[in-house]
Scaffold this motif. Structure first.
Motif, PDB file in Angstrom:
ATOM      1  N   LEU A 137      74.841  50.155  13.899  1.00 24.27           N
ATOM      2  CA  LEU A 137      75.194  48.964  14.683  1.00 24.27           C
ATOM      3  C   LEU A 137      74.415  47.739  14.204  1.00 24.27           C
ATOM      4  CD1 LEU A 137      75.286  50.389  18.323  1.00 24.27           C
ATOM      5  CD2 LEU A 137      77.211  49.489  17.029  1.00 24.27           C
ATOM      6  N   PRO A 138      74.975  46.550  14.378  1.00 25.32           N
ATOM      7  CA  PRO A 138      74.262  45.310  14.032  1.00 25.32           C
ATOM      8  C   PRO A 138      73.270  44.946  15.131  1.00 25.32           C
ATOM      9  CG  PRO A 138      76.433  44.782  14.880  1.00 25.32           C
ATOM     10  CD  PRO A 138      76.361  46.280  14.824  1.00 25.32           C
ATOM     11  N   SER A 139      72.297  45.813  15.371  1.00 25.75           N
ATOM     12  CA  SER A 139      71.359  45.645  16.498  1.00 25.75           C
ATOM     13  C   SER A 139      70.238  44.675  16.160  1.00 25.75           C
ATOM     14  CB  SER A 139      70.769  46.997  16.897  1.00 25.75           C
ATOM     15  OG  SER A 139      71.770  47.885  17.335  1.00 25.75           O
ATOM     16  N   GLN A 140      69.828  43.907  17.166  1.00 25.03           N
ATOM     17  CA  GLN A 140      68.722  42.964  17.050  1.00 25.03           C
ATOM     18  C   GLN A 140      67.872  43.062  18.315  1.00 25.03           C
ATOM     19  OE1 GLN A 140      68.243  41.034  14.347  1.00 25.03           O
ATOM     20  NE2 GLN A 140      70.185  41.495  13.324  1.00 25.03           N
ATOM     21  N   VAL A 141      66.564  42.892  18.157  1.00 24.79           N
ATOM     22  CA  VAL A 141      65.682  42.859  19.328  1.00 24.79           C
ATOM     23  C   VAL A 141      65.846  41.510  20.017  1.00 24.79           C
ATOM     24  CG1 VAL A 141      63.290  42.923  20.130  1.00 24.79           C
ATOM     25  CG2 VAL A 141      64.034  44.448  18.299  1.00 24.79           C
ATOM     26  N   ALA A 142      65.881  41.537  21.330  1.00 25.51           N
ATOM     27  CA  ALA A 142      66.096  40.302  22.094  1.00 25.51           C
ATOM     28  C   ALA A 142      65.239  40.304  23.353  1.00 25.51           C
ATOM     29  CB  ALA A 142      67.568  40.150  22.464  1.00 25.51           C
ATOM     30  N   ARG A 143      65.118  39.137  23.939  1.00 24.09           N
ATOM     31  CA  ARG A 143      64.413  38.980  25.214  1.00 24.09           C
ATOM     32  C   ARG A 143      65.435  38.637  26.286  1.00 24.09           C
ATOM     33  NH1 ARG A 143      60.856  35.796  23.542  1.00 24.09           N
ATOM     34  NH2 ARG A 143      61.945  33.833  23.933  1.00 24.09           N
ATOM     35  N   PHE A 144      65.408  39.369  27.392  1.00 25.21           N
ATOM     36  CA  PHE A 144      66.303  39.137  28.518  1.00 25.21           C
ATOM     37  C   PHE A 144      65.473  38.632  29.693  1.00 25.21           C
ATOM     38  CE2 PHE A 144      68.681  41.885  25.847  1.00 25.21           C
ATOM     39  CZ  PHE A 144      70.009  41.862  26.214  1.00 25.21           C
ATOM     40  N   SER A 145      65.822  37.486  30.228  1.00 28.76           N
ATOM     41  CA  SER A 145      65.160  36.980  31.437  1.00 28.76           C
ATOM     42  C   SER A 145      66.208  36.824  32.526  1.00 28.76           C
ATOM     43  CB  SER A 145      64.456  35.648  31.169  1.00 28.76           C
ATOM     44  OG  SER A 145      65.385  34.650  30.772  1.00 28.76           O
ATOM     45  N   LYS A 146      65.895  37.303  33.721  1.00 23.19           N
ATOM     46  CA  LYS A 146      66.857  37.309  34.824  1.00 23.19           C
ATOM     47  C   LYS A 146      66.321  36.517  36.005  1.00 23.19           C
ATOM     48  CE  LYS A 146      68.248  41.958  33.425  1.00 23.19           C
ATOM     49  NZ  LYS A 146      68.402  43.377  33.845  1.00 23.19           N
ATOM     50  N   LYS A 147      67.231  35.786  36.637  1.00 15.84           N
ATOM     51  CA  LYS A 147      66.857  34.987  37.805  1.00 15.84           C
ATOM     52  C   LYS A 147      67.999  35.001  38.804  1.00 15.84           C
ATOM     53  CE  LYS A 147      66.823  30.498  37.437  1.00 15.84           C
ATOM     54  NZ  LYS A 147      66.435  29.104  37.085  1.00 15.84           N
ATOM     55  N   ILE A 148      67.672  35.216  40.070  1.00 12.62           N
ATOM     56  CA  ILE A 148      68.665  35.182  41.143  1.00 12.62           C
ATOM     57  C   ILE A 148      68.377  33.979  42.031  1.00 12.62           C
ATOM     58  CG2 ILE A 148      69.645  36.396  43.115  1.00 12.62           C
ATOM     59  CD1 ILE A 148      68.820  39.007  41.834  1.00 12.62           C
ATOM     60  N   THR A 149      69.382  33.137  42.200  1.00 14.69           N
ATOM     61  CA  THR A 149      69.236  31.918  43.002  1.00 14.69           C
ATOM     62  C   THR A 149      70.279  31.892  44.106  1.00 14.69           C
ATOM     63  OG1 THR A 149      68.506  30.734  41.016  1.00 14.69           O
ATOM     64  CG2 THR A 149      69.158  29.403  42.926  1.00 14.69           C
ATOM     65  N   ALA A 150      69.831  31.607  45.330  1.00 16.03           N
ATOM     66  CA  ALA A 150      70.773  31.437  46.432  1.00 16.03           C
ATOM     67  C   ALA A 150      71.319  30.018  46.358  1.00 16.03           C
ATOM     68  CB  ALA A 150      70.069  31.664  47.767  1.00 16.03           C
ATOM     69  N   VAL A 151      72.636  29.878  46.326  1.00 15.44           N
ATOM     70  CA  VAL A 151      73.254  28.553  46.230  1.00 15.44           C
ATOM     71  C   VAL A 151      73.878  28.191  47.566  1.00 15.44           C
ATOM     72  CG1 VAL A 151      73.646  28.742  43.770  1.00 15.44           C
ATOM     73  CG2 VAL A 151      75.381  29.577  45.339  1.00 15.44           C
ATOM     74  N   PRO A 152      73.999  26.895  47.866  1.00 11.28           N
ATOM     75  CA  PRO A 152      74.544  26.462  49.165  1.00 11.28           C
ATOM     76  C   PRO A 152      75.950  26.981  49.408  1.00 11.28           C
ATOM     77  CG  PRO A 152      73.537  24.639  47.975  1.00 11.28           C
ATOM     78  CD  PRO A 152      73.626  25.778  47.008  1.00 11.28           C
ATOM     79  N   LYS A 153      76.295  27.055  50.688  1.00  7.99           N
ATOM     80  CA  LYS A 153      77.653  27.447  51.039  1.00  7.99           C
ATOM     81  C   LYS A 153      78.629  26.436  50.480  1.00  7.99           C
ATOM     82  CE  LYS A 153      76.566  29.792  55.386  1.00  7.99           C
ATOM     83  NZ  LYS A 153      76.869  29.877  56.824  1.00  7.99           N
ATOM     84  N   ARG A 154      79.779  26.910  50.102  1.00  4.95           N
ATOM     85  CA  ARG A 154      80.804  25.985  49.615  1.00  4.95           C
ATOM     86  C   ARG A 154      82.162  26.477  50.059  1.00  4.95           C
ATOM     87  NH1 ARG A 154      83.017  26.969  44.289  1.00  4.95           N
ATOM     88  NH2 ARG A 154      82.649  29.120  43.647  1.00  4.95           N
ATOM     89  N   LYS A 155      83.096  25.551  50.113  1.00  8.97           N
ATOM     90  CA  LYS A 155      84.433  25.866  50.600  1.00  8.97           C
ATOM     91  C   LYS A 155      85.330  26.210  49.435  1.00  8.97           C
ATOM     92  CE  LYS A 155      87.618  24.114  54.090  1.00  8.97           C
ATOM     93  NZ  LYS A 155      87.974  22.949  54.926  1.00  8.97           N
ATOM     94  N   ARG A 156      86.013  27.355  49.547  1.00  7.16           N
ATOM     95  CA  ARG A 156      86.929  27.752  48.490  1.00  7.16           C
ATOM     96  C   ARG A 156      88.354  27.544  48.922  1.00  7.16           C
ATOM     97  NH1 ARG A 156      86.966  30.176  43.967  1.00  7.16           N
ATOM     98  NH2 ARG A 156      88.852  31.310  44.453  1.00  7.16           N
TER      99      ARG A 156
END
Length: 267
Positions: free
Chosen positions: A109-128
């Motif tokens: 496979l064409p594999s490469q080492v990488a860095r993964f950073s994860k963030k969870i943000t609560a966003v305001p209510k919105r009308k769909r």
């Protein structure tokens, strides 16, 4: 759709290798000209009107031969592998040296080492507004106001002390997921693989240099011309970003995923 894996292993035990975790599989319309830069000339690309089906597979494994790690597989396109078709991996990014070594040396496979950073943000209510078309039938397209969580995964390729930003993938929870709650569809058990799956809103993929990358992907360069201007690895990285930035058409979320991967087969 199977993924053609050009793979064989070092620290791993004998196959099959088992991977457990969760994943997002997102299918994009990718320009055939972009996909061909990754696919050997002897293989036939599945295409129509200048496009093929590619995208990405973003996985988080909590149990694997390499332990806990994250993986982003950039899928350049679809190739014929009679009697069926297979997805072709353009680039595989993992935050595990062992998984990277295994992918390169043991599976091809064409594999490469990488860095993964994860963030969870609560966003305001919105009308769909009403949307999702046929989902209205199930009452999932009605206008609602719901809080949402925004999950952002940033992926950077690492080469020694240097790093290169690849993309930011933002997954937003929505009303459909709120209504479905924890429902993930029936458990589908197969020898390879088993999982629970449901459709979700496509993730938003961005890159720090979106405009430059889009311009690059639109230009009608041949692989040979590109190699005359920059080194091969940089060309492939930029083309991989172009695949990630292509138009999404569907996204599937997998949970309770168990895959048993056999040793590679020469095609």
């Amino acid at each position: 759709m199977d993924v053609i894996e050009r793979r064989i292993s070092s620290g791993y035990a004998k196959p099959p290798w088992t991977f457990k975790g969760s994943a997002l599989y997102q299918i994009h319309l990718v320009k055939a000209a972009t996909a061909r830069a990754f696919i050997p000339k002897e293989l036939r690309l599945v295409e129509a009107f200048g496009y093929t089906l590619g995208g990405f597979f973003l996985a988080s494994y909590d149990d694997s031969p390499a332990g806990v790690f994250d993986e982003l597989v950039v899928i350049a396109g679809t190739v014929w592998n009679p009697p069926t078709s297979c997805a072709w991996a353009a680039r595989v990014l993992v935050n595990s040296n062992e998984a990277c070594h295994h992918g390169r040396k043991e599976v091809g496979l064409p594999s490469q080492v990488a860095r993964f950073s994860k963030k969870i943000t609560a966003v305001p209510k919105r009308k769909r507004e009403r949307a999702f078309g046929f989902l209205d039938t199930f009452g999932l397209g009605t206008t609602l106001s719901q809080p949402e969580d925004l999950v952002e995964v940033k992926v950077s390729e690492v080469d020694g002390a240097a790093s290169a930003d690849i993309c930011s993938i933002k997954v937003r929870s929505d009303e459909m997921e709120k209504k479905l709650g924890s429902w993930m569809g029936p458990a589908i058990k197969m020898s390879l693989p088993s999982f629970r799956v449901r459709p979700v809103r496509p993730a938003v993929v961005s890159h720090p240099f979106d405009d430059e990358t889009e311009k690059f992907s639109e230009e009608n360069h041949t692989s040979q011309e590109l190699h005359e201007n920059e080194n091969e690895n940089e060309n492939e990285r930029r083309l991989s970003v172009a695949v990630l930035l292509s138009k999404p058409i569907i996204a599937l979320q997998f949970k309770d995923l168990t895959m048993q991967v056999e040793a590679p087969v020469v095609v």
